[in-house]
Design a protein around this motif. Structure first.
Motif, PDB file in Angstrom:
ATOM      1  N   ASP A 110      34.297  38.020  49.183  1.00 14.19           N
ATOM      2  CA  ASP A 110      34.521  37.194  47.808  1.00 14.19           C
ATOM      3  C   ASP A 110      35.957  37.028  47.591  1.00 14.19           C
ATOM      4  N   PRO A 111      36.387  36.486  46.651  1.00 18.76           N
ATOM      5  CA  PRO A 111      37.978  36.236  46.615  1.00 18.76           C
ATOM      6  C   PRO A 111      38.717  37.465  46.131  1.00 18.76           C
ATOM      7  N   GLY A 112      38.103  38.544  45.755  1.00 22.70           N
ATOM      8  CA  GLY A 112      38.822  39.923  45.393  1.00 22.70           C
ATOM      9  C   GLY A 112      39.846  40.166  46.620  1.00 22.70           C
ATOM     10  N   GLU A 113      39.523  39.472  47.903  1.00 22.92           N
ATOM     11  CA  GLU A 113      40.389  40.015  49.003  1.00 22.92           C
ATOM     12  C   GLU A 113      41.690  39.268  48.729  1.00 22.92           C
ATOM     13  N   ASP A 114      41.738  38.188  48.083  1.00 21.79           N
ATOM     14  CA  ASP A 114      43.276  37.642  47.950  1.00 21.79           C
ATOM     15  C   ASP A 114      43.861  38.432  46.821  1.00 21.79           C
ATOM     16  N   LEU A 115      43.455  38.898  46.109  1.00 25.96           N
ATOM     17  CA  LEU A 115      43.861  39.423  44.855  1.00 25.96           C
ATOM     18  C   LEU A 115      44.397  40.952  45.533  1.00 25.96           C
ATOM     19  N   VAL A 116      43.503  41.732  46.348  1.00 24.41           N
ATOM     20  CA  VAL A 116      44.159  42.861  46.801  1.00 24.41           C
ATOM     21  C   VAL A 116      45.199  42.515  47.891  1.00 24.41           C
ATOM     22  N   ARG A 117      45.262  41.474  48.495  1.00 22.82           N
ATOM     23  CA  ARG A 117      46.516  41.279  49.602  1.00 22.82           C
ATOM     24  C   ARG A 117      47.780  41.194  48.718  1.00 22.82           C
ATOM     25  N   GLN A 118      47.509  40.496  47.585  1.00 21.89           N
ATOM     26  CA  GLN A 118      48.871  40.326  46.768  1.00 21.89           C
ATOM     27  C   GLN A 118      49.500  41.211  46.038  1.00 21.89           C
ATOM     28  N   ALA A 119      48.392  42.409  45.537  1.00 22.41           N
ATOM     29  CA  ALA A 119      48.786  43.601  45.173  1.00 22.41           C
ATOM     30  C   ALA A 119      49.527  44.547  46.076  1.00 22.41           C
ATOM     31  N   VAL A 120      48.886  44.306  47.285  1.00 27.03           N
ATOM     32  CA  VAL A 120      49.688  45.095  48.230  1.00 27.03           C
ATOM     33  C   VAL A 120      50.863  44.627  48.483  1.00 27.03           C
ATOM     34  N   GLU A 121      51.101  43.402  48.766  1.00 29.07           N
ATOM     35  CA  GLU A 121      52.553  42.793  48.919  1.00 29.07           C
ATOM     36  C   GLU A 121      53.606  43.140  47.738  1.00 29.07           C
ATOM     37  N   GLU A 122      52.910  43.349  46.626  1.00 29.02           N
ATOM     38  CA  GLU A 122      53.948  43.791  45.275  1.00 29.02           C
ATOM     39  C   GLU A 122      53.822  45.145  45.288  1.00 29.02           C
ATOM     40  N   GLN A 123      53.321  46.132  46.334  1.00 23.15           N
ATOM     41  CA  GLN A 123      53.376  47.439  46.232  1.00 23.15           C
ATOM     42  C   GLN A 123      52.661  48.166  44.984  1.00 23.15           C
ATOM     43  N   ILE A 124      51.799  47.469  44.557  1.00 21.07           N
ATOM     44  CA  ILE A 124      51.023  47.890  43.393  1.00 21.07           C
ATOM     45  C   ILE A 124      49.677  48.690  43.986  1.00 21.07           C
ATOM     46  N   ALA A 125      49.523  49.878  43.623  1.00 18.15           N
ATOM     47  CA  ALA A 125      48.389  50.807  44.140  1.00 18.15           C
ATOM     48  C   ALA A 125      47.112  50.074  43.935  1.00 18.15           C
ATOM     49  N   VAL A 126      46.076  50.282  45.219  1.00 14.66           N
ATOM     50  CA  VAL A 126      44.897  49.516  44.863  1.00 14.66           C
ATOM     51  C   VAL A 126      44.072  50.836  45.468  1.00 14.66           C
ATOM     52  N   ILE A 127      42.987  50.938  44.567  1.00 17.35           N
ATOM     53  CA  ILE A 127      42.319  52.108  44.717  1.00 17.35           C
ATOM     54  C   ILE A 127      40.784  52.018  44.597  1.00 17.35           C
ATOM     55  N   PRO A 128      40.233  52.457  45.688  1.00 13.74           N
ATOM     56  CA  PRO A 128      38.799  52.050  45.957  1.00 13.74           C
ATOM     57  C   PRO A 128      38.023  53.267  45.092  1.00 13.74           C
ATOM     58  N   ILE A 129      36.896  52.766  44.278  1.00 13.18           N
ATOM     59  CA  ILE A 129      35.857  53.511  43.565  1.00 13.18           C
ATOM     60  C   ILE A 129      34.623  53.115  44.442  1.00 13.18           C
ATOM     61  N   PRO A 130      34.142  53.856  45.490  1.00 11.86           N
ATOM     62  CA  PRO A 130      33.041  53.623  46.177  1.00 11.86           C
ATOM     63  C   PRO A 130      31.851  53.356  45.476  1.00 11.86           C
ATOM     64  N   GLY A 131      30.835  52.672  46.093  1.00 15.66           N
ATOM     65  CA  GLY A 131      29.569  52.353  45.490  1.00 15.66           C
ATOM     66  C   GLY A 131      28.605  51.737  46.759  1.00 15.66           C
TER      67      GLY A 131
END
Length: 299
Positions: A110-131
């Motif tokens: 799903d498109p969330g992959e793009d948002l994660v990549r952009q956040a990582v590129e800007e060194q914004i922390a991405v935190i998984p909440i498993p489910g």
């Protein structure tokens, strides 16, 4: 190099904060059974400044069930470029965003992959909440080997691209997981049988729901089952591949000295009808049944 320490700051009692400013949380949601929602996921959704959802109508039902009054914003394939920049702006300003998909873990097919990549590129922390996750749930109940597997998502719709994808996947042995819709299931199973031979497969549908069903067998057996029982609901297919190396054992095959006609005749003598005999010979030789049929017609 980007090193992320998700919980660098903690309260004085040493417990992790559920929410920290300016971070993107990837929140797993139920794939069917609402009881699979975790306490942590509920708390993160309650605390987030924004909840970005693939389908806001679907997510609103989930939020209402858990009495979560979060600010909901759409983020999907058709608006991901413009909306993605808006969400990044909010993250830069210190706001927190919880990203969810319609079901399961976000950022997978799903498109969330793009948002994660952009956040990582800007060194914004991405935190998984498993489910919950449909692919892994199907894998562990399939009865197939789990030590080495690949997730292929949704297979191409174009016939040529589909054929190329199936052959690429078969270059090495292991278990492959794909998602498929009910109206394409029979066609996909036929293509898999033609490209991969009669592999073992597990077909899971409606996982965690009241009509959950798991069919296990060979590709040919499951194909016959689907023809007799029209598929309903979304499917997760788990297939164990032998790989091309195993397909190319022609020198060691018992049928190596037989012509195609003799090969088919052998299976007919075992008590099968001609159609089934052709199918078995096709699987042995790594050919399609149509090719076997054409070879016999030309004789």
């Amino acid at each position: 190099m980007n090193i992320q320490k998700s919980y660098a700051q903690t309260p004085s009692d040493g417990r992790e904060r559920q929410i920290q400013r300016g971070k993107l949380y990837l929140v797993g949601t139920p794939i069917g059974n609402l009881d699979d929602m975790t306490f942590r996921a509920v708390q993160v959704l309650k605390d987030a400044d924004w909840i970005a959802a693939e389908d806001t109508r679907q997510t609103r039902k989930l939020l209402n069930h858990f009495q979560i009054a979060g600010r909901l914003v759409s983020y999907h394939e058709h608006n991901k470029q413009a909306r993605g920049q808006e969400l990044l702006d909010k993250l830069r300003q210190g706001e927190t965003i919880a990203l969810v998909s319609d079901a399961g873990l976000p950022a997978i097919s799903d498109p969330g992959e793009d948002l994660v990549r952009q956040a990582v590129e800007e060194q914004i922390a991405v935190i998984p909440i498993p489910g919950a996750n449909a692919a892994l749930s199907a894998l562990i109940v399939s009865g197939l080997p789990t030590e080495e597997f690949r997730f292929a998502g949704f297979l191409p719709r174009d016939k040529k691209k589909l054929s190329e994808k199936l052959h690429r996947l078969n270059r090495s042995a292991g278990t492959v997981i794909v998602y498929e819709s009910p109206h394409r299931l029979e066609k996909i199973l036929e293509q898999m049988l033609e490209a991969w031979g009669d592999c073992r497969i597990g077909m899971a549908r409606e996982l965690t729901k009241i009509h959950e069903e798991i069919a296990r067998g060979t590709l040919s057996e499951c194909l016959e089952w689907v023809k007799e029982h029209p598929p309903r609901g979304e499917y997760c297919l788990v297939v164990h591949l032998a790989g091309e190396a195993a397909e190319n054992r022609s020198e060691e095959s018992w049928w190596n000295g037989l012509s195609i006609e003799e090969h088919v005749a052998y299976y007919e003598k075992q008590g099968g009808d001609r159609k089934q005999a052709m199918k078995k010979a096709a699987v042995d030789r790594g050919m399609s049944r149509r090719d076997i049929y054409n070879e016999l017609i030309e004789k």
